[in-house]
Design a protein around this motif. Sequence first.
Motif, PDB file in Angstrom:
ATOM      1  N   UNK A   1       0.829  -1.213   0.000  1.00 44.73           N
ATOM      2  CA  UNK A   1       0.000   0.000   0.000  1.00 44.73           C
ATOM      3  C   UNK A   1       0.862   1.262   0.000  1.00 44.73           C
ATOM      4  N   UNK A   2       0.361   2.278  -0.648  1.00 49.51           N
ATOM      5  CA  UNK A   2       1.058   3.560  -0.657  1.00 49.51           C
ATOM      6  C   UNK A   2       0.782   4.280   0.664  1.00 49.51           C
ATOM      7  N   UNK A   3       1.569   5.277   0.954  1.00 46.96           N
ATOM      8  CA  UNK A   3       1.346   6.091   2.144  1.00 46.96           C
ATOM      9  C   UNK A   3      -0.032   6.719   2.128  1.00 46.96           C
ATOM     10  N   UNK A   4      -0.480   7.144   0.955  1.00 47.25           N
ATOM     11  CA  UNK A   4      -1.802   7.753   0.833  1.00 47.25           C
ATOM     12  C   UNK A   4      -2.909   6.741   1.144  1.00 47.25           C
ATOM     13  N   UNK A   5      -2.762   5.501   0.673  1.00 46.23           N
ATOM     14  CA  UNK A   5      -3.759   4.467   0.976  1.00 46.23           C
ATOM     15  C   UNK A   5      -3.817   4.205   2.483  1.00 46.23           C
ATOM     16  N   UNK A   6      -2.674   4.157   3.114  1.00 47.76           N
ATOM     17  CA  UNK A   6      -2.634   3.930   4.562  1.00 47.76           C
ATOM     18  C   UNK A   6      -3.315   5.087   5.284  1.00 47.76           C
ATOM     19  N   UNK A   7      -2.958   6.318   4.937  1.00 46.48           N
ATOM     20  CA  UNK A   7      -3.568   7.492   5.583  1.00 46.48           C
ATOM     21  C   UNK A   7      -5.078   7.548   5.354  1.00 46.48           C
ATOM     22  N   UNK A   8      -5.521   7.140   4.183  1.00 47.01           N
ATOM     23  CA  UNK A   8      -6.955   7.165   3.870  1.00 47.01           C
ATOM     24  C   UNK A   8      -7.739   6.154   4.700  1.00 47.01           C
ATOM     25  N   UNK A   9      -7.114   5.046   5.044  1.00 46.87           N
ATOM     26  CA  UNK A   9      -7.814   3.983   5.766  1.00 46.87           C
ATOM     27  C   UNK A   9      -7.706   4.094   7.286  1.00 46.87           C
TER      28      UNK A   9
ATOM     29  N   UNK B   1      -8.496   6.293   9.551  1.00 51.36           N
ATOM     30  CA  UNK B   1      -9.658   6.714  10.343  1.00 51.36           C
ATOM     31  C   UNK B   1     -10.603   5.563  10.696  1.00 51.36           C
ATOM     32  N   UNK B   2     -10.676   4.547   9.852  1.00 49.36           N
ATOM     33  CA  UNK B   2     -11.521   3.387  10.170  1.00 49.36           C
ATOM     34  C   UNK B   2     -10.978   2.651  11.395  1.00 49.36           C
ATOM     35  N   UNK B   3      -9.670   2.489  11.470  1.00 48.50           N
ATOM     36  CA  UNK B   3      -9.068   1.830  12.619  1.00 48.50           C
ATOM     37  C   UNK B   3      -9.236   2.665  13.885  1.00 48.50           C
ATOM     38  N   UNK B   4      -9.081   3.967  13.769  1.00 49.02           N
ATOM     39  CA  UNK B   4      -9.307   4.857  14.913  1.00 49.02           C
ATOM     40  C   UNK B   4     -10.726   4.666  15.434  1.00 49.02           C
ATOM     41  N   UNK B   5     -11.692   4.649  14.530  1.00 49.38           N
ATOM     42  CA  UNK B   5     -13.102   4.481  14.918  1.00 49.38           C
ATOM     43  C   UNK B   5     -13.317   3.126  15.579  1.00 49.38           C
ATOM     44  N   UNK B   6     -12.759   2.067  15.010  1.00 51.09           N
ATOM     45  CA  UNK B   6     -12.943   0.735  15.588  1.00 51.09           C
ATOM     46  C   UNK B   6     -12.377   0.667  17.003  1.00 51.09           C
ATOM     47  N   UNK B   7     -11.194   1.213  17.214  1.00 52.01           N
ATOM     48  CA  UNK B   7     -10.620   1.183  18.557  1.00 52.01           C
ATOM     49  C   UNK B   7     -11.444   2.019  19.536  1.00 52.01           C
ATOM     50  N   UNK B   8     -12.071   3.067  19.041  1.00 51.06           N
ATOM     51  CA  UNK B   8     -12.911   3.902  19.905  1.00 51.06           C
ATOM     52  C   UNK B   8     -14.178   3.176  20.323  1.00 51.06           C
ATOM     53  N   UNK B   9     -14.778   2.408  19.436  1.00 49.73           N
ATOM     54  CA  UNK B   9     -16.036   1.726  19.776  1.00 49.73           C
ATOM     55  C   UNK B   9     -15.815   0.363  20.438  1.00 49.73           C
ATOM     56  N   UNK B  10     -14.651  -0.223  20.241  1.00 51.71           N
ATOM     57  CA  UNK B  10     -14.335  -1.495  20.895  1.00 51.71           C
ATOM     58  C   UNK B  10     -13.637  -1.189  22.221  1.00 51.71           C
ATOM     59  N   UNK B  11     -14.411  -0.863  23.213  1.00 49.85           N
ATOM     60  CA  UNK B  11     -13.862  -0.339  24.466  1.00 49.85           C
ATOM     61  C   UNK B  11     -13.134  -1.377  25.319  1.00 49.85           C
ATOM     62  N   UNK B  12     -13.315  -2.659  25.058  1.00 51.07           N
ATOM     63  CA  UNK B  12     -12.685  -3.683  25.889  1.00 51.07           C
ATOM     64  C   UNK B  12     -11.404  -4.263  25.299  1.00 51.07           C
ATOM     65  N   UNK B  13     -10.848  -3.620  24.294  1.00 54.51           N
ATOM     66  CA  UNK B  13      -9.630  -4.137  23.664  1.00 54.51           C
ATOM     67  C   UNK B  13      -8.474  -4.028  24.656  1.00 54.51           C
ATOM     68  N   UNK B  14      -7.826  -5.150  24.911  1.00 54.68           N
ATOM     69  CA  UNK B  14      -6.676  -5.159  25.828  1.00 54.68           C
ATOM     70  C   UNK B  14      -5.348  -5.182  25.079  1.00 54.68           C
ATOM     71  N   UNK B  15      -5.350  -5.835  23.902  1.00 60.57           N
ATOM     72  CA  UNK B  15      -4.117  -5.963  23.142  1.00 60.57           C
ATOM     73  C   UNK B  15      -4.429  -5.937  21.652  1.00 60.57           C
ATOM     74  N   UNK B  16      -3.544  -5.299  20.895  1.00 62.91           N
ATOM     75  CA  UNK B  16      -3.603  -5.331  19.442  1.00 62.91           C
ATOM     76  C   UNK B  16      -2.385  -6.108  18.970  1.00 62.91           C
ATOM     77  N   UNK B  17      -2.617  -7.130  18.155  1.00 62.48           N
ATOM     78  CA  UNK B  17      -1.527  -7.893  17.554  1.00 62.48           C
ATOM     79  C   UNK B  17      -1.406  -7.419  16.112  1.00 62.48           C
ATOM     80  N   UNK B  18      -0.359  -6.694  15.822  1.00 63.84           N
ATOM     81  CA  UNK B  18      -0.144  -6.128  14.491  1.00 63.84           C
ATOM     82  C   UNK B  18       0.593  -7.132  13.628  1.00 63.84           C
ATOM     83  N   UNK B  19      -0.028  -7.505  12.516  1.00 67.56           N
ATOM     84  CA  UNK B  19       0.559  -8.490  11.609  1.00 67.56           C
ATOM     85  C   UNK B  19       1.341  -7.784  10.511  1.00 67.56           C
ATOM     86  N   UNK B  20       2.614  -7.593  10.753  1.00 71.31           N
ATOM     87  CA  UNK B  20       3.494  -6.944   9.795  1.00 71.31           C
ATOM     88  C   UNK B  20       3.847  -5.527  10.192  1.00 71.31           C
ATOM     89  N   UNK B  21       4.910  -5.023   9.577  1.00 73.21           N
ATOM     90  CA  UNK B  21       5.406  -3.687   9.921  1.00 73.21           C
ATOM     91  C   UNK B  21       4.444  -2.581   9.513  1.00 73.21           C
TER      92      UNK B  21
END
Length: 153
Positions: A56-64, A66-86
Amino acid sequence: MFTGDGPRGAGDFLVSALHRAGLANQPTSSCRDDGLRLRGVYLTAVVRCAPPRNRPSGQEIRSCLPYLVHELAVLSDVRTVLALGKIAFDGCVGVLRSLGGTIAAPRFAHAARHEPGTAFPALVASYHPSRQNTQTGRLTPRMFDWALDQALI
């Protein structure tokens, strides 16, 4: 999210690991309605489309992001995020920082655990379970299980 990528693909590797950890009811998943049930797991992505050459380009990452920000905001019980890849790791660091978390010197290293503050989920890094990584041995089932263990602390 990872279903349909063929035999020995990222989905097979990921679901098998989730099953070994007791987080999935079956060791494989081939389609949306195959009966897979995850326990205590939510799959999402930093980038929402399949970019050319899986880069993905930097622009594609920046465009997407906000969706992750929203998901983390509404998923209030998240204890850990496992990031798959750099790419996922860097995106999650940015999101956690934008929400007020502090990760002083984020360093991508397999199974490294970062604590951005008590009000935020921990962040654990893993190599992506792509065919390139799993078939070359860069990421083995044992290594991925170790990263999952770090996420479940």
